[in-house]
Design a protein around this motif. Structure first.
Motif, short mmCIF file in Angstrom:
data_model
loop_
_atom_site.label_atom_id
_atom_site.label_comp_id
_atom_site.label_asym_id
_atom_site.label_seq_id
_atom_site.Cartn_x
_atom_site.Cartn_y
_atom_site.Cartn_z
N PHE A 222 -16.18 10.92 -1.69
CA PHE A 222 -15.36 11.01 -2.90
C PHE A 222 -14.15 11.89 -2.66
N ARG A 223 -14.30 12.99 -1.94
CA ARG A 223 -13.17 13.88 -1.71
C ARG A 223 -12.09 13.20 -0.87
N TYR A 224 -12.50 12.38 0.08
CA TYR A 224 -11.54 11.58 0.87
C TYR A 224 -10.88 10.54 -0.02
N PHE A 225 -11.71 9.88 -0.84
CA PHE A 225 -11.25 8.79 -1.70
C PHE A 225 -10.20 9.27 -2.70
N ILE A 226 -10.48 10.39 -3.36
CA ILE A 226 -9.59 10.87 -4.42
C ILE A 226 -8.23 11.29 -3.88
N LYS A 227 -8.14 11.63 -2.60
CA LYS A 227 -6.88 12.04 -1.98
C LYS A 227 -6.12 10.88 -1.35
N PHE A 228 -6.72 9.70 -1.39
CA PHE A 228 -6.16 8.56 -0.66
C PHE A 228 -4.97 7.94 -1.38
N ASN A 229 -3.94 7.60 -0.62
CA ASN A 229 -2.79 6.88 -1.14
C ASN A 229 -2.61 5.60 -0.32
N PRO A 230 -2.86 4.42 -0.91
CA PRO A 230 -2.76 3.16 -0.15
C PRO A 230 -1.40 2.95 0.51
N ASP A 231 -0.37 3.54 -0.09
CA ASP A 231 0.98 3.39 0.43
C ASP A 231 1.09 3.87 1.88
N THR A 232 0.27 4.85 2.26
CA THR A 232 0.29 5.39 3.63
C THR A 232 0.11 4.29 4.67
N TYR A 233 -0.76 3.35 4.38
CA TYR A 233 -1.05 2.27 5.32
C TYR A 233 -0.26 1.00 5.02
N LEU A 234 -0.05 0.69 3.75
CA LEU A 234 0.70 -0.51 3.41
C LEU A 234 2.12 -0.48 3.95
N LEU A 235 2.70 0.72 4.07
CA LEU A 235 4.05 0.86 4.61
C LEU A 235 4.15 0.43 6.06
N LYS A 236 3.01 0.28 6.73
CA LYS A 236 3.01 -0.10 8.15
C LYS A 236 2.63 -1.56 8.37
N ILE A 237 2.39 -2.30 7.29
CA ILE A 237 1.87 -3.67 7.42
C ILE A 237 3.01 -4.68 7.50
N LYS A 238 3.10 -5.38 8.62
CA LYS A 238 4.12 -6.41 8.83
C LYS A 238 3.53 -7.82 8.85
N ILE A 239 2.20 -7.92 8.92
CA ILE A 239 1.55 -9.24 9.00
C ILE A 239 1.46 -9.85 7.60
N PRO A 240 1.21 -11.16 7.49
CA PRO A 240 1.13 -11.80 6.17
C PRO A 240 0.04 -11.19 5.29
N VAL A 241 0.36 -11.06 4.01
CA VAL A 241 -0.57 -10.46 3.04
C VAL A 241 -0.57 -11.30 1.77
N LEU A 242 -1.77 -11.61 1.28
CA LEU A 242 -1.95 -12.17 -0.06
C LEU A 242 -2.73 -11.14 -0.87
N ALA A 243 -2.16 -10.68 -1.99
CA ALA A 243 -2.83 -9.74 -2.89
C ALA A 243 -3.01 -10.41 -4.24
N VAL A 244 -4.26 -10.54 -4.68
CA VAL A 244 -4.56 -11.18 -5.97
C VAL A 244 -5.38 -10.23 -6.83
N ASN A 245 -5.20 -10.39 -8.14
CA ASN A 245 -5.95 -9.57 -9.08
C ASN A 245 -6.08 -10.34 -10.38
N GLY A 246 -7.12 -10.00 -11.16
CA GLY A 246 -7.33 -10.62 -12.45
C GLY A 246 -6.66 -9.83 -13.55
N SER A 247 -6.11 -10.51 -14.54
CA SER A 247 -5.39 -9.83 -15.62
C SER A 247 -6.32 -8.97 -16.48
N LEU A 248 -7.64 -9.24 -16.45
CA LEU A 248 -8.60 -8.48 -17.27
C LEU A 248 -9.34 -7.42 -16.46
N ASP A 249 -8.87 -7.14 -15.27
CA ASP A 249 -9.53 -6.14 -14.42
C ASP A 249 -9.26 -4.74 -14.97
#
Length: 454
Positions: free
Chosen positions: A356-383
């Motif tokens: 939990f202590r690792y999780f609460i400090k995590f920022n996805p941007d740290t890794y997404l900023l390095k991603i050059k390969i194809p990405v599909l991100a989907v989410n539900g409107s009621l999530d």
């Protein structure tokens, strides 16, 4: 002869009476709170003169929750579950247990009756059933970083060309099996089945300590789980697969970009309800939405937001040497008037783990900023667990900053966190909905994957 017959009848009645008063076995109840009904099952065992029990919550997908203390004396029954701050006191009479359930200062009447064990209460029509039109193989391999064994299922079409896509499926938070099973829904089994019928292979794994995978340690974090997936990619490479992608759901969607930065053999990502905002902000969003779905007033939601924000800030910025002690002092000093001692202890227990202590400090941007390969991100409107607009927008912004030339973000209407077609998106619907995963998202994912160039 008559006297003997009466004696036998008396003996049978005596035995029947004591059987009726036994406490061993499974007992069911329905906890009613704020208009919601939560079925619970209590499983009681006796070893000599001592009792023990575990609890199941079918609608929450929880089984074998250990109960700390179980007593049965003179038909008075009680149990205590410290982690949940819950206890129960009741009396066994006429084949049922009537009493009071208490949790964090709240008291509710609760009656247990014998659980007849009539099998599953759920209908799950999408769960794949053999015979399958594709090949499945159970495999194991070892993570060289942490020396743990991982077990899973490799699913692929017959005569599969190893230049075609294969994806490692990554589960969400909490220890889950290779099917990501919850409330008898098996979304990863459904995904693997659908993908195989479209010419796409998959590898899905039991998390550490579940199924055939060996137990991890109390210090495991999302980073350790990422090394498991990294090892899975290496395993596929060793078997000759050349077009490897990752599909991550929820926390798995956070782990997928981490692995992609570790391993150049990852060619594409599919992110399902993945975090895009810093996790402490995400949890505030989640708490707000959950409170509103439970019928809390704006004042109640606002008060919860304030309390949670302060707790998350303490955890995120803590730099001392005695975390648990100083967390308790912080909670007692700041919230003693708003929480009882049991509630404070529960927060301590839930937030003290390295994960939990690792999780609460995590920022996805740290890794997404390095991603050059194809990405599909989907989410539900009621999530409500990973609110779609905020997190899809954040993922898109990060990938734009990364200069990623091939990514797509899409909000799918009327789908919840599990990608079921839902009415409100509330947690209580997860078990009630028969559909495991909407065909809409299955088709979106396969369509996008099959359009990728090898």
């Amino acid at each position: 002869m008559k006297t003997k017959t009466l004696f036998v009848l008396a003996a049978l009645l005596f035995v029947s009476f004591f059987r009726a008063q036994t406490i061993e076995g499974s007992w069911k109840c329905e906890l009613e709170f704020q208009g919601m009904k939560l079925p619970l099952i209590l499983n009681i065992k006796k070893n000599g003169s001592l009792y023990s029990s575990t609890m199941d919550s079918p609608k929450q997908g929880a089984k074998d929750i250990p109960v700390d203390k179980t007593d049965f004396v003179n038909n008075e029954f009680s149990f205590e579950q410290k982690m949940l701050g819950a206890n129960y006191k009741g009396k066994l009479a006429k084949g049922k247990i009537e009493g009071t359930f208490s949790q964090n200062g709240m008291q509710l009447p609760l009656t247990f009756t014998p659980d007849t064990g009539n099998g599953s209460a759920f209908n799950r029509p999408q769960t794949p059933k053999p015979p399958f039109s594709y090949h499945t193989e159970d495999i194991t391999f070892q993570n060289p970083a942490d020396k743990n064994t991982l077990a899973g299922t490799l699913t692929q079409p017959e005569n599969f060309d190893k230049n075609r896509p294969i994806l490692v499926l990554i589960t969400g938070s909490g220890a889950q099996n290779r099917d990501e099973e919850l409330f008898e829904h098996k979304p990863f089994a459904v995904i693997a089945d659908h993908f195989a019928k479209q010419g796409i292979a998959t590898l899905r794994l039991d998390d550490r300590g579940i199924g055939g995978s060996s137990k991890g340690t109390a210090n495991d974090t999302s980073y350790n789980f990422a090394t498991d997936i990294n090892t899975a990619v290496d395993y596929l490479v060793s078997k000759g697969y050349r077009n490897i992608g990752l599909l991550g759901h929820s926390e798995g969607g956070m782990i997928a970009p981490m692995v992609a930065t570790m391993n150049k053999n990852v060619k594409f990502l599919v992110l399902m309800a993945a975090p895009g905002t810093p996790i402490d902000q995400l949890l505030i969003q989640q708490n707000d939405r959950a409170g509103k779905l439970m019928g809390q007033s704006d004042d109640q939601v606002g008060q919860s937001r304030k309390v949670n924000s302060e707790i998350y800030r303490f955890i995120k910025t803590y730099s001392g040497n005695d975390y648990e002690k100083e967390l308790q002092q912080f909670l007692t000093k700041n919230f003693a008037g708003q929480m009882n001692e049991t509630a404070i202890q529960n927060i301590q227990h839930q937030t003290s783990s390295p994960w939990f202590r690792y999780f609460i400090k995590f920022n996805p941007d740290t890794y997404l900023l390095k991603i050059k390969i194809p990405v599909l991100a989907v989410n539900g409107s009621l999530d409500f667990q990973v609110p779609s607009k905020e997190n899809l927008e954040a993922i898109g912004q990060s990938l734009k900053k990364a200069g990623n030339p091939n990514f797509k973000t899409e909000e799918l209407p009327s789908l919840n966190h599990l990608f079921q077609e839902a009415k409100t998106g509330a947690f209580s619907e997860y078990a009630e909905i028969e559909q495991t995963i909407s065909p809409t998202v299955l088709n979106r994912m396969t369509g996008w994957i099959l359009k990728l160039k090898n």
